[in-house]
Design a protein around this motif. Structure first.
Motif, PDB file in Angstrom:
ATOM      1  N   SER A 123      37.661  29.519  65.810  1.00  0.00           N
ATOM      2  CA  SER A 123      38.340  28.946  66.971  1.00  0.00           C
ATOM      3  C   SER A 123      39.763  29.488  67.106  1.00  0.00           C
ATOM      4  O   SER A 123      40.289  29.587  68.221  1.00  0.00           O
ATOM      5  CB  SER A 123      38.369  27.413  66.872  1.00  0.00           C
ATOM      6  OG  SER A 123      39.226  26.984  65.832  1.00  0.00           O
ATOM      7  N   ILE A 124      40.390  29.856  65.985  1.00  0.00           N
ATOM      8  CA  ILE A 124      41.725  30.465  66.026  1.00  0.00           C
ATOM      9  C   ILE A 124      41.619  31.923  66.467  1.00  0.00           C
ATOM     10  O   ILE A 124      42.343  32.368  67.364  1.00  0.00           O
ATOM     11  CB  ILE A 124      42.401  30.393  64.641  1.00  0.00           C
ATOM     12  CG1 ILE A 124      42.646  28.945  64.228  1.00  0.00           C
ATOM     13  CG2 ILE A 124      43.721  31.164  64.642  1.00  0.00           C
ATOM     14  CD1 ILE A 124      43.169  28.774  62.825  1.00  0.00           C
ATOM     15  N   TYR A 125      40.695  32.649  65.847  1.00  0.00           N
ATOM     16  CA  TYR A 125      40.523  34.077  66.151  1.00  0.00           C
ATOM     17  C   TYR A 125      40.154  34.296  67.625  1.00  0.00           C
ATOM     18  O   TYR A 125      40.640  35.228  68.278  1.00  0.00           O
ATOM     19  CB  TYR A 125      39.481  34.654  65.198  1.00  0.00           C
ATOM     20  CG  TYR A 125      38.505  35.642  65.770  1.00  0.00           C
ATOM     21  CD1 TYR A 125      38.884  36.949  66.062  1.00  0.00           C
ATOM     22  CD2 TYR A 125      37.182  35.270  66.030  1.00  0.00           C
ATOM     23  CE1 TYR A 125      37.977  37.861  66.596  1.00  0.00           C
ATOM     24  CE2 TYR A 125      36.276  36.171  66.552  1.00  0.00           C
ATOM     25  CZ  TYR A 125      36.683  37.456  66.841  1.00  0.00           C
ATOM     26  OH  TYR A 125      35.799  38.350  67.367  1.00  0.00           O
ATOM     27  N   LEU A 126      39.318  33.418  68.160  1.00  0.00           N
ATOM     28  CA  LEU A 126      38.883  33.562  69.553  1.00  0.00           C
ATOM     29  C   LEU A 126      40.015  33.315  70.550  1.00  0.00           C
ATOM     30  O   LEU A 126      39.963  33.806  71.681  1.00  0.00           O
ATOM     31  CB  LEU A 126      37.724  32.608  69.835  1.00  0.00           C
ATOM     32  CG  LEU A 126      36.388  32.968  69.167  1.00  0.00           C
ATOM     33  CD1 LEU A 126      35.385  31.833  69.322  1.00  0.00           C
ATOM     34  CD2 LEU A 126      35.823  34.255  69.749  1.00  0.00           C
ATOM     35  N   GLN A 127      41.040  32.572  70.134  1.00  0.00           N
ATOM     36  CA  GLN A 127      42.171  32.303  71.030  1.00  0.00           C
ATOM     37  C   GLN A 127      42.897  33.587  71.406  1.00  0.00           C
ATOM     38  O   GLN A 127      43.483  33.684  72.488  1.00  0.00           O
ATOM     39  CB  GLN A 127      43.165  31.343  70.357  1.00  0.00           C
ATOM     40  CG  GLN A 127      42.622  29.983  69.995  1.00  0.00           C
ATOM     41  CD  GLN A 127      42.306  29.104  71.188  1.00  0.00           C
ATOM     42  OE1 GLN A 127      42.875  29.276  72.251  1.00  0.00           O
ATOM     43  NE2 GLN A 127      41.395  28.167  70.995  1.00  0.00           N
ATOM     44  N   ALA A 128      42.861  34.577  70.519  1.00  0.00           N
ATOM     45  CA  ALA A 128      43.589  35.824  70.767  1.00  0.00           C
ATOM     46  C   ALA A 128      42.970  36.634  71.903  1.00  0.00           C
ATOM     47  O   ALA A 128      43.625  37.499  72.490  1.00  0.00           O
ATOM     48  CB  ALA A 128      43.624  36.665  69.492  1.00  0.00           C
ATOM     49  N   PHE A 190      36.622  22.437  67.702  1.00  0.00           N
ATOM     50  CA  PHE A 190      37.924  22.956  67.281  1.00  0.00           C
ATOM     51  C   PHE A 190      38.649  23.724  68.391  1.00  0.00           C
ATOM     52  O   PHE A 190      39.874  23.653  68.499  1.00  0.00           O
ATOM     53  CB  PHE A 190      37.769  23.900  66.072  1.00  0.00           C
ATOM     54  CG  PHE A 190      37.689  23.207  64.745  1.00  0.00           C
ATOM     55  CD1 PHE A 190      38.720  22.381  64.313  1.00  0.00           C
ATOM     56  CD2 PHE A 190      36.594  23.401  63.906  1.00  0.00           C
ATOM     57  CE1 PHE A 190      38.657  21.742  63.076  1.00  0.00           C
ATOM     58  CE2 PHE A 190      36.528  22.773  62.664  1.00  0.00           C
ATOM     59  CZ  PHE A 190      37.555  21.934  62.259  1.00  0.00           C
ATOM     60  N   PHE A 191      37.892  24.489  69.192  1.00  0.00           N
ATOM     61  CA  PHE A 191      38.492  25.462  70.110  1.00  0.00           C
ATOM     62  C   PHE A 191      39.557  24.875  71.041  1.00  0.00           C
ATOM     63  O   PHE A 191      40.684  25.392  71.096  1.00  0.00           O
ATOM     64  CB  PHE A 191      37.403  26.166  70.918  1.00  0.00           C
ATOM     65  CG  PHE A 191      37.909  27.344  71.702  1.00  0.00           C
ATOM     66  CD1 PHE A 191      38.065  28.584  71.100  1.00  0.00           C
ATOM     67  CD2 PHE A 191      38.241  27.218  73.043  1.00  0.00           C
ATOM     68  CE1 PHE A 191      38.544  29.676  71.808  1.00  0.00           C
ATOM     69  CE2 PHE A 191      38.715  28.302  73.765  1.00  0.00           C
ATOM     70  CZ  PHE A 191      38.866  29.530  73.142  1.00  0.00           C
ATOM     71  N   PRO A 192      39.271  23.809  71.799  1.00  0.00           N
ATOM     72  CA  PRO A 192      40.308  23.292  72.701  1.00  0.00           C
ATOM     73  C   PRO A 192      41.491  22.690  71.964  1.00  0.00           C
ATOM     74  O   PRO A 192      42.637  22.762  72.437  1.00  0.00           O
ATOM     75  CB  PRO A 192      39.563  22.228  73.519  1.00  0.00           C
ATOM     76  CG  PRO A 192      38.391  21.843  72.686  1.00  0.00           C
ATOM     77  CD  PRO A 192      38.016  23.063  71.921  1.00  0.00           C
ATOM     78  N   ARG A 193      41.248  22.123  70.804  1.00  0.00           N
ATOM     79  CA  ARG A 193      42.329  21.502  70.024  1.00  0.00           C
ATOM     80  C   ARG A 193      43.256  22.558  69.441  1.00  0.00           C
ATOM     81  O   ARG A 193      44.481  22.400  69.461  1.00  0.00           O
ATOM     82  CB  ARG A 193      41.725  20.626  68.923  1.00  0.00           C
ATOM     83  CG  ARG A 193      41.057  19.369  69.474  1.00  0.00           C
ATOM     84  CD  ARG A 193      40.100  18.714  68.484  1.00  0.00           C
ATOM     85  NE  ARG A 193      39.571  17.462  69.021  1.00  0.00           N
ATOM     86  CZ  ARG A 193      38.568  17.407  69.896  1.00  0.00           C
ATOM     87  NH1 ARG A 193      37.985  18.519  70.323  1.00  0.00           N
ATOM     88  NH2 ARG A 193      38.145  16.242  70.345  1.00  0.00           N
ATOM     89  N   LYS A 197      47.398  23.630  70.434  1.00  0.00           N
ATOM     90  CA  LYS A 197      48.442  23.809  69.423  1.00  0.00           C
ATOM     91  C   LYS A 197      49.090  25.190  69.535  1.00  0.00           C
ATOM     92  O   LYS A 197      50.323  25.324  69.436  1.00  0.00           O
ATOM     93  CB  LYS A 197      47.847  23.644  68.005  1.00  0.00           C
ATOM     94  CG  LYS A 197      47.390  22.235  67.686  1.00  0.00           C
ATOM     95  CD  LYS A 197      48.555  21.282  67.553  1.00  0.00           C
ATOM     96  CE  LYS A 197      48.066  19.888  67.131  1.00  0.00           C
ATOM     97  NZ  LYS A 197      49.208  18.936  67.046  1.00  0.00           N
ATOM     98  N   LEU A 198      48.277  26.211  69.742  1.00  0.00           N
ATOM     99  CA  LEU A 198      48.809  27.574  69.813  1.00  0.00           C
ATOM    100  C   LEU A 198      49.476  27.822  71.173  1.00  0.00           C
ATOM    101  O   LEU A 198      50.621  28.269  71.238  1.00  0.00           O
ATOM    102  CB  LEU A 198      47.685  28.589  69.609  1.00  0.00           C
ATOM    103  CG  LEU A 198      47.044  28.596  68.213  1.00  0.00           C
ATOM    104  CD1 LEU A 198      45.876  29.559  68.158  1.00  0.00           C
ATOM    105  CD2 LEU A 198      48.080  28.980  67.147  1.00  0.00           C
ATOM    106  N   ASN A 199      48.728  27.562  72.243  1.00  0.00           N
ATOM    107  CA  ASN A 199      49.275  27.658  73.599  1.00  0.00           C
ATOM    108  C   ASN A 199      50.068  28.931  73.814  1.00  0.00           C
ATOM    109  O   ASN A 199      51.154  28.935  74.376  1.00  0.00           O
ATOM    110  CB  ASN A 199      50.160  26.432  73.886  1.00  0.00           C
ATOM    111  CG  ASN A 199      50.273  26.155  75.385  1.00  0.00           C
ATOM    112  OD1 ASN A 199      49.449  26.588  76.166  1.00  0.00           O
ATOM    113  ND2 ASN A 199      51.318  25.445  75.756  1.00  0.00           N
ATOM    114  N   TRP A 200      49.529  30.094  73.367  1.00  0.00           N
ATOM    115  CA  TRP A 200      50.270  31.354  73.412  1.00  0.00           C
ATOM    116  C   TRP A 200      50.464  31.879  74.832  1.00  0.00           C
ATOM    117  O   TRP A 200      51.401  32.633  75.114  1.00  0.00           O
ATOM    118  CB  TRP A 200      49.584  32.409  72.557  1.00  0.00           C
ATOM    119  CG  TRP A 200      48.241  32.861  73.019  1.00  0.00           C
ATOM    120  CD1 TRP A 200      47.030  32.378  72.608  1.00  0.00           C
ATOM    121  CD2 TRP A 200      47.937  33.898  73.944  1.00  0.00           C
ATOM    122  NE1 TRP A 200      46.010  33.037  73.221  1.00  0.00           N
ATOM    123  CE2 TRP A 200      46.532  33.988  74.045  1.00  0.00           C
ATOM    124  CE3 TRP A 200      48.727  34.782  74.694  1.00  0.00           C
ATOM    125  CZ2 TRP A 200      45.901  34.885  74.872  1.00  0.00           C
ATOM    126  CZ3 TRP A 200      48.090  35.685  75.521  1.00  0.00           C
ATOM    127  CH2 TRP A 200      46.695  35.744  75.610  1.00  0.00           C
TER     128      TRP A 200
END
Length: 204
Positions: A123-128, A190-193, A197-200
């Motif tokens: 879920s973190i890696y996909l945010q990029a 996890f993904f939306p949460r 938090k990251l909101n890059w």
């Protein structure tokens, strides 16, 4: 600048966490996800490491995906599989060398922990929103080729990996079932949460 830094950290850090989760599912010795079972099975039959096979299979899938979709190979995916492969070997060979977990309850706990960590890292890696893993590209290629829904395409891709993993003696067991059914819903949770938090995208 801050957005780029957050994106880079999401990409690299997410893959590092994903590799740790995969390592936990392997060390639990109760069966892993289909693609990881394939990589472990191939590593057991050859002089190459699990991480090496992550890279080799990834390269094969990049080529296959390009042939199926009749498009150029996604070269950026190479970076993703190289990082993931080396991270997995780092955990397995450097950090957890000769580590064995005994006792069904402990093994089950390690397995479930690995699945949760794997989903969190994904879920973190996909945010990029960088290059996808070739495995994911293979799923989309099957969807486009056969004109089926994404879940059916995912099932077909997993079954192909599972059959080949079985032929090479990969670790298939209750863990394989748990990874298959728990990973998707956990990533969705996890993904939306993680994104909030990251909101890059709004970072400056």
């Amino acid at each position: 600048m801050k957005a780029k830094l957050i994106r880079a950290l999401s990409y690299g850090g997410g893959l590092l966490i994903v590799s740790f989760g995969i390592t936990m599912t392997i060390l639990a010795d109760l069966g892993t996800g289909a693609w990881d079972a394939l990589n472990v099975g191939l590593a057991m039959k050859t002089p190459f490491t699990v991480g090496n096979w992550v890279i080799f299979i990834g390269i094969i899938l990049i080529i296959v995906n390009a042939l199926i979709t009749r498009s150029r190979p996604i070269v950026l995916s190479l970076l993703t599989i190289v990082l993931l492969g080396y991270f997995i070997d780092f955990w397995l060979i450097v950090v957890f060398q000769h580590t064995l977990f005994s006792g069904l309850l402990l093994q089950l706990m390690i397995l479930l922990l690995g699945i949760v960590i794997l989903a969190f890292g994904a879920s973190i890696y996909l945010q990029a929103e960088f290059a996808l893993l070739p495995i994911d590209g293979f799923m989309f290629a099957i969807r486009d080729l056969l004109g089926v829904k994404i879940m059916i395409a995912k099932t077909i891709a997993e079954l192909i990996a599972l059959i080949v993993a079985f032929l090479f003696g990969g670790p298939i067991g209750v863990g394989t079932i748990l990874v298959t059914f728990l990973l998707g819903p956990l990533i969705q949770w996890f993904f939306p949460r993680v994104g909030k938090k990251l909101n890059w995208k709004t970072a400056h």
